[in-house]
Design an enzyme around this catalytic site. Structure first.
Site, PDB file in Angstrom:
ATOM      1  N   GLY A   1      40.877  43.755  48.115  1.00 29.69           N
ATOM      2  CA  GLY A   1      41.812  44.874  48.079  1.00 29.69           C
ATOM      3  C   GLY A   1      41.067  46.165  48.351  1.00 29.69           C
ATOM      4  O   GLY A   1      39.872  46.267  48.040  1.00 29.69           O
TER       5      GLY A   1
ATOM      6  N   GLN B   1      39.639  55.158  48.486  1.00 30.97           N
ATOM      7  CA  GLN B   1      38.309  54.538  48.639  1.00 30.97           C
ATOM      8  C   GLN B   1      37.715  54.774  50.025  1.00 30.97           C
ATOM      9  O   GLN B   1      36.520  54.552  50.220  1.00 30.97           O
ATOM     10  CB  GLN B   1      38.384  53.029  48.369  1.00 30.97           C
ATOM     11  CG  GLN B   1      38.712  52.696  46.917  1.00 30.97           C
ATOM     12  CD  GLN B   1      38.744  51.203  46.699  1.00 30.97           C
ATOM     13  OE1 GLN B   1      39.752  50.570  46.943  1.00 30.97           O
ATOM     14  NE2 GLN B   1      37.627  50.641  46.268  1.00 30.97           N
TER      15      GLN B   1
ATOM     16  N   CYS C   1      34.889  46.133  42.088  1.00 27.88           N
ATOM     17  CA  CYS C   1      35.516  47.163  42.919  1.00 27.88           C
ATOM     18  C   CYS C   1      34.545  47.498  44.038  1.00 27.88           C
ATOM     19  O   CYS C   1      33.348  47.678  43.775  1.00 27.88           O
ATOM     20  CB  CYS C   1      35.814  48.403  42.075  1.00 27.88           C
ATOM     21  SG  CYS C   1      36.613  49.734  42.996  1.00 27.88           S
ATOM     22  N   LEU C   2      35.050  47.608  45.251  1.00 33.49           N
ATOM     23  CA  LEU C   2      34.177  47.944  46.379  1.00 33.49           C
ATOM     24  C   LEU C   2      33.527  49.317  46.189  1.00 33.49           C
ATOM     25  O   LEU C   2      32.491  49.589  46.794  1.00 33.49           O
ATOM     26  CB  LEU C   2      34.959  47.896  47.696  1.00 33.49           C
ATOM     27  CG  LEU C   2      35.303  46.478  48.203  1.00 33.49           C
ATOM     28  CD1 LEU C   2      36.323  46.554  49.327  1.00 33.49           C
ATOM     29  CD2 LEU C   2      34.045  45.741  48.650  1.00 33.49           C
TER      30      LEU C   2
ATOM     31  N   HIS D   1      45.198  46.781  40.161  1.00 31.20           N
ATOM     32  CA  HIS D   1      43.912  47.449  40.387  1.00 31.20           C
ATOM     33  C   HIS D   1      44.041  48.492  41.502  1.00 31.20           C
ATOM     34  O   HIS D   1      43.598  49.640  41.358  1.00 31.20           O
ATOM     35  CB  HIS D   1      42.862  46.394  40.745  1.00 31.20           C
ATOM     36  CG  HIS D   1      41.503  46.931  41.057  1.00 31.20           C
ATOM     37  ND1 HIS D   1      40.392  46.650  40.271  1.00 31.20           N
ATOM     38  CD2 HIS D   1      41.049  47.724  42.064  1.00 31.20           C
ATOM     39  CE1 HIS D   1      39.343  47.256  40.791  1.00 31.20           C
ATOM     40  NE2 HIS D   1      39.711  47.911  41.878  1.00 31.20           N
ATOM     41  N   GLU D   2      44.661  48.081  42.621  1.00 36.85           N
ATOM     42  CA  GLU D   2      44.789  48.996  43.769  1.00 36.85           C
ATOM     43  C   GLU D   2      45.763  50.128  43.468  1.00 36.85           C
ATOM     44  O   GLU D   2      45.544  51.279  43.857  1.00 36.85           O
ATOM     45  CB  GLU D   2      45.220  48.224  45.018  1.00 36.85           C
ATOM     46  CG  GLU D   2      44.278  47.093  45.436  1.00 36.85           C
ATOM     47  CD  GLU D   2      42.812  47.486  45.491  1.00 36.85           C
ATOM     48  OE1 GLU D   2      42.499  48.658  45.773  1.00 36.85           O
ATOM     49  OE2 GLU D   2      41.965  46.599  45.229  1.00 36.85           O
TER      50      GLU D   2
ATOM     51  N   HIS E   1      44.124  52.966  41.676  1.00 36.91           N
ATOM     52  CA  HIS E   1      43.338  53.864  42.536  1.00 36.91           C
ATOM     53  C   HIS E   1      44.187  55.039  43.022  1.00 36.91           C
ATOM     54  O   HIS E   1      43.667  56.142  43.220  1.00 36.91           O
ATOM     55  CB  HIS E   1      42.813  53.110  43.764  1.00 36.91           C
ATOM     56  CG  HIS E   1      41.518  52.363  43.540  1.00 36.91           C
ATOM     57  ND1 HIS E   1      40.340  53.013  43.240  1.00 36.91           N
ATOM     58  CD2 HIS E   1      41.222  51.036  43.609  1.00 36.91           C
ATOM     59  CE1 HIS E   1      39.362  52.107  43.128  1.00 36.91           C
ATOM     60  NE2 HIS E   1      39.865  50.901  43.336  1.00 36.91           N
TER      61      HIS E   1
HETATM   62  C1  QAP Z   1      39.930  44.598  43.285  1.00 39.05           C
HETATM   63  O1  QAP Z   1      37.976  44.424  44.544  1.00 39.05           O
HETATM   64  C2  QAP Z   1      39.942  43.381  42.393  1.00 39.05           C
HETATM   65  O2  QAP Z   1      30.859  44.498  43.713  1.00 39.05           O
HETATM   66  C3  QAP Z   1      39.377  44.384  44.648  1.00 39.05           C
HETATM   67  O3  QAP Z   1      29.293  43.674  45.722  1.00 39.05           O
HETATM   68  C4  QAP Z   1      38.820  42.574  42.279  1.00 39.05           C
HETATM   69  O4  QAP Z   1      37.703  43.543  46.564  1.00 39.05           O
HETATM   70  C5  QAP Z   1      41.055  43.091  41.666  1.00 39.05           C
HETATM   71  C6  QAP Z   1      33.435  43.446  46.056  1.00 39.05           C
HETATM   72  C7  QAP Z   1      38.853  41.458  41.442  1.00 39.05           C
HETATM   73  C8  QAP Z   1      41.091  41.974  40.848  1.00 39.05           C
HETATM   74  C9  QAP Z   1      39.995  41.136  40.744  1.00 39.05           C
HETATM   75  C10 QAP Z   1      32.831  43.945  44.921  1.00 39.05           C
HETATM   76  C11 QAP Z   1      32.632  43.022  47.100  1.00 39.05           C
HETATM   77  C12 QAP Z   1      34.883  43.389  46.196  1.00 39.05           C
HETATM   78  C13 QAP Z   1      31.458  44.012  44.824  1.00 39.05           C
HETATM   79  C14 QAP Z   1      37.193  43.928  45.546  1.00 39.05           C
HETATM   80  C15 QAP Z   1      30.644  43.586  45.877  1.00 39.05           C
HETATM   81  C16 QAP Z   1      31.253  43.091  47.009  1.00 39.05           C
HETATM   82  C17 QAP Z   1      35.759  43.937  45.304  1.00 39.05           C
HETATM   83 CO    CO Z   2      38.743  49.147  43.342  1.00 40.47          CO
END
Ligand code: QAP
Ligand code: CO
Length: 163
Positions: free
Chosen positions: A43, A48, A90-91, A132-133, A136
């Protein structure tokens, strides 16, 4: 597109409703989807990538191999029920993961890229990704959804890492 990393102030801003869905906007959304997928994300919300608009993209967990993406524009959460613990990352806070509290099921109304209103009733991972999104768009990062002790420890760790 560059992903803004914590504590970039743009991540704490309130976003504004999208008022026009034109070709420029659609191109931005497509670039966002590519950025999310290149970063191995599930997401990505507009702030972001430095845009203060109320929209986000995410994987469509209902499709085989998550080949499709979803775009939610001006989303509104109209129902919430139940509570789950969700381990999230989180990205914008790369490399850090922790449990947060989320609603189990929600109902969300949003516009798609054609400007048509869609009602989603996600469960499971789709539901927590939407939440989550959505956060943001109100300048809220996932540590806000942790219990206060976990949040304190988590904030100390990320404040040390991202200075
Ligand atoms: C939000 O997050 C989310 O630390 C989206 O090194 C995540 O896409 C909602 C990511 C999990 C619910 C459950 C994070 C990629 C991606 C990192 C993401 C990383 C590489 C996070
Ligand atoms: Co995030």
């Amino acid at each position: 597109m560059d992903i803004k990393i914590y504590p970039d102030p743009v991540l704490f801003e309130d976003c504004e409703e999208v008022s026009v869905i034109n070709d420029d906007f659609i191109a931005k959304v497509n670039e966002m989807i590519e950025t999310m997928r290149n970063a191995d994300g599930i997401g990505l919300a507009a702030p972001q990538i430095g845009i203060l608009g109320r929209f986000f993209v995410c994987l469509d967990f209902s499709t085989e191999e998550r080949v499709d993406s979803l775009v939610l524009i001006n989303p509104v959460i109209t129902e919430k029920k139940g509570r789950v613990e969700s381990k999230e990352g989180c990205l914008s806070i790369p490399g850090f993961y922790e449990y947060v509290y989320r609603y189990e099921e929600i109902e969300v109304k949003a516009l798609d890229l054609k400007g048509k209103e869609i009602v989603y009733c996600p469960t499971g991972l789709q539901s927590v990704v939407f939440q989550h999104e959505y956060d943001h768009l109100d300048g809220i990062l996932f540590p806000e959804r942790m219990n206060s002790i976990t949040k304190d420890i988590f904030m100390k760790k990320i404040n040390k890492e991202f200075k």
